[in-house]
Enzyme design. Sequence first.
Site, PDB file in Angstrom:
ATOM      1  N   ARG A 114       0.843  -1.204   0.000  1.00  0.00           N
ATOM      2  CA  ARG A 114       0.000   0.000   0.000  1.00  0.00           C
ATOM      3  C   ARG A 114       0.881   1.257   0.000  1.00  0.00           C
ATOM      4  O   ARG A 114       0.550   2.246   0.643  1.00  0.00           O
ATOM      5  CB  ARG A 114      -0.919   0.016   1.221  1.00  0.00           C
ATOM      6  CG  ARG A 114      -1.978  -1.037   1.259  1.00  0.00           C
ATOM      7  CD  ARG A 114      -3.041  -0.810   0.185  1.00  0.00           C
ATOM      8  NE  ARG A 114      -4.106  -1.798   0.298  1.00  0.00           N
ATOM      9  CZ  ARG A 114      -4.071  -2.996  -0.272  1.00  0.00           C
ATOM     10  NH1 ARG A 114      -3.016  -3.341  -1.005  1.00  0.00           N
ATOM     11  NH2 ARG A 114      -5.064  -3.834  -0.134  1.00  0.00           N
TER      12      ARG A 114
ATOM     13  N   TYR B 180      -0.750   4.564  -1.630  1.00  0.00           N
ATOM     14  CA  TYR B 180      -2.002   4.791  -0.907  1.00  0.00           C
ATOM     15  C   TYR B 180      -1.726   5.294   0.505  1.00  0.00           C
ATOM     16  O   TYR B 180      -2.289   6.299   0.949  1.00  0.00           O
ATOM     17  CB  TYR B 180      -2.809   3.488  -0.849  1.00  0.00           C
ATOM     18  CG  TYR B 180      -4.059   3.575   0.001  1.00  0.00           C
ATOM     19  CD1 TYR B 180      -5.176   4.249  -0.459  1.00  0.00           C
ATOM     20  CD2 TYR B 180      -4.111   2.979   1.260  1.00  0.00           C
ATOM     21  CE1 TYR B 180      -6.330   4.326   0.322  1.00  0.00           C
ATOM     22  CE2 TYR B 180      -5.253   3.056   2.042  1.00  0.00           C
ATOM     23  CZ  TYR B 180      -6.362   3.732   1.563  1.00  0.00           C
ATOM     24  OH  TYR B 180      -7.495   3.807   2.341  1.00  0.00           O
TER      25      TYR B 180
ATOM     26  N   ILE C 165     -12.835  -1.803   5.702  1.00  0.00           N
ATOM     27  CA  ILE C 165     -14.276  -1.612   5.667  1.00  0.00           C
ATOM     28  C   ILE C 165     -14.867  -2.371   4.483  1.00  0.00           C
ATOM     29  O   ILE C 165     -14.309  -2.363   3.381  1.00  0.00           O
ATOM     30  CB  ILE C 165     -14.626  -0.113   5.560  1.00  0.00           C
ATOM     31  CG1 ILE C 165     -13.867   0.687   6.630  1.00  0.00           C
ATOM     32  CG2 ILE C 165     -16.131   0.102   5.678  1.00  0.00           C
ATOM     33  CD1 ILE C 165     -14.146   0.252   8.068  1.00  0.00           C
TER      34      ILE C 165
ATOM     35  N   SER D   5     -15.087  -1.019  -2.965  1.00  0.00           N
ATOM     36  CA  SER D   5     -13.655  -0.854  -3.203  1.00  0.00           C
ATOM     37  C   SER D   5     -12.879  -2.041  -2.633  1.00  0.00           C
ATOM     38  O   SER D   5     -11.953  -2.561  -3.275  1.00  0.00           O
ATOM     39  CB  SER D   5     -13.168   0.450  -2.568  1.00  0.00           C
ATOM     40  OG  SER D   5     -11.766   0.578  -2.681  1.00  0.00           O
TER      41      SER D   5
ATOM     42  N   ARG E 112      -7.030  -9.324   9.795  1.00  0.00           N
ATOM     43  CA  ARG E 112      -6.291  -8.156  10.277  1.00  0.00           C
ATOM     44  C   ARG E 112      -7.033  -7.423  11.394  1.00  0.00           C
ATOM     45  O   ARG E 112      -6.417  -6.658  12.145  1.00  0.00           O
ATOM     46  CB  ARG E 112      -6.042  -7.170   9.132  1.00  0.00           C
ATOM     47  CG  ARG E 112      -5.299  -7.738   7.960  1.00  0.00           C
ATOM     48  CD  ARG E 112      -4.779  -6.675   7.014  1.00  0.00           C
ATOM     49  NE  ARG E 112      -5.769  -5.686   6.627  1.00  0.00           N
ATOM     50  CZ  ARG E 112      -5.539  -4.745   5.714  1.00  0.00           C
ATOM     51  NH1 ARG E 112      -4.370  -4.692   5.098  1.00  0.00           N
ATOM     52  NH2 ARG E 112      -6.471  -3.864   5.400  1.00  0.00           N
TER      53      ARG E 112
END
Length: 247
Positions: free
Chosen positions: A142, A145, A178, A182, A207
């Site tokens: 990531r 991001y 969440i 996406s 996680r």
Amino acid sequence: MAGRLAGKRAFITAAGQGIGRAIALAFAREGARVLATDRHADKLAGLEGCETAVLDVLDDDAFTGAVQGAGPLDAMVNCAGVVHQNTALTCTDAEWEAAFALNCRATWKGMAAALPGMVERRRGAVVNIASAAGWAKAAPNRFVYGATKAAIVGMTKMAAVDVVAQGVRLNCICPGTIDTPSLGERIAANAAAAGGVEAARAAFVARQAVGRLGSAEEIAALAVYLASDESAFVTGQAMVIDGGWTL
């Protein structure tokens, strides 16, 4: 308690799905007059209680004009963003530029358009969507991001200190993992390497210390609080909501 945003005018970007959509619906239920925007017209369907408008937040003039034309705003929520899967070794110039344009520049432009009116009226709240990744915790694959989301936290704090004396507040929400469309895209992208879609999804669930993914509605509930008068003493904060991921 209903009506927590009664009488307030709110502008929300990327309201077509996921967190942005949940926030738009939650704000409307709490009595706000909501202008929900997204670049995809079809995704704005069914936003009960909201005004809707097609908007590409990468178009600076259109974005500024839409915010300023929405009337005096009490709340501005910057949700637009993109998630790239890369490392410092695999990140391309195109990914870098796209991530910073949508995640950071659009957030800046949203703040810059909304803040003058709020400062003039000496009230208002901006809520930016950042992430626990990059700010509170490192996450594999990531790179860009996380860099952009950490930047959003920094921008929020810096903007907050400049307007705190004028009665305007800025905070950001830093979600964990969440369950949104996406995330579904990332699960699909990781499925082959993980051994299937269910295995890829299980890796994301693992996680979270609470043993499940978060919901967009849970993020929306925090956004309602940050936009409401209940949080009048809260500004410049990065609110982590991550199911214990950063414990």
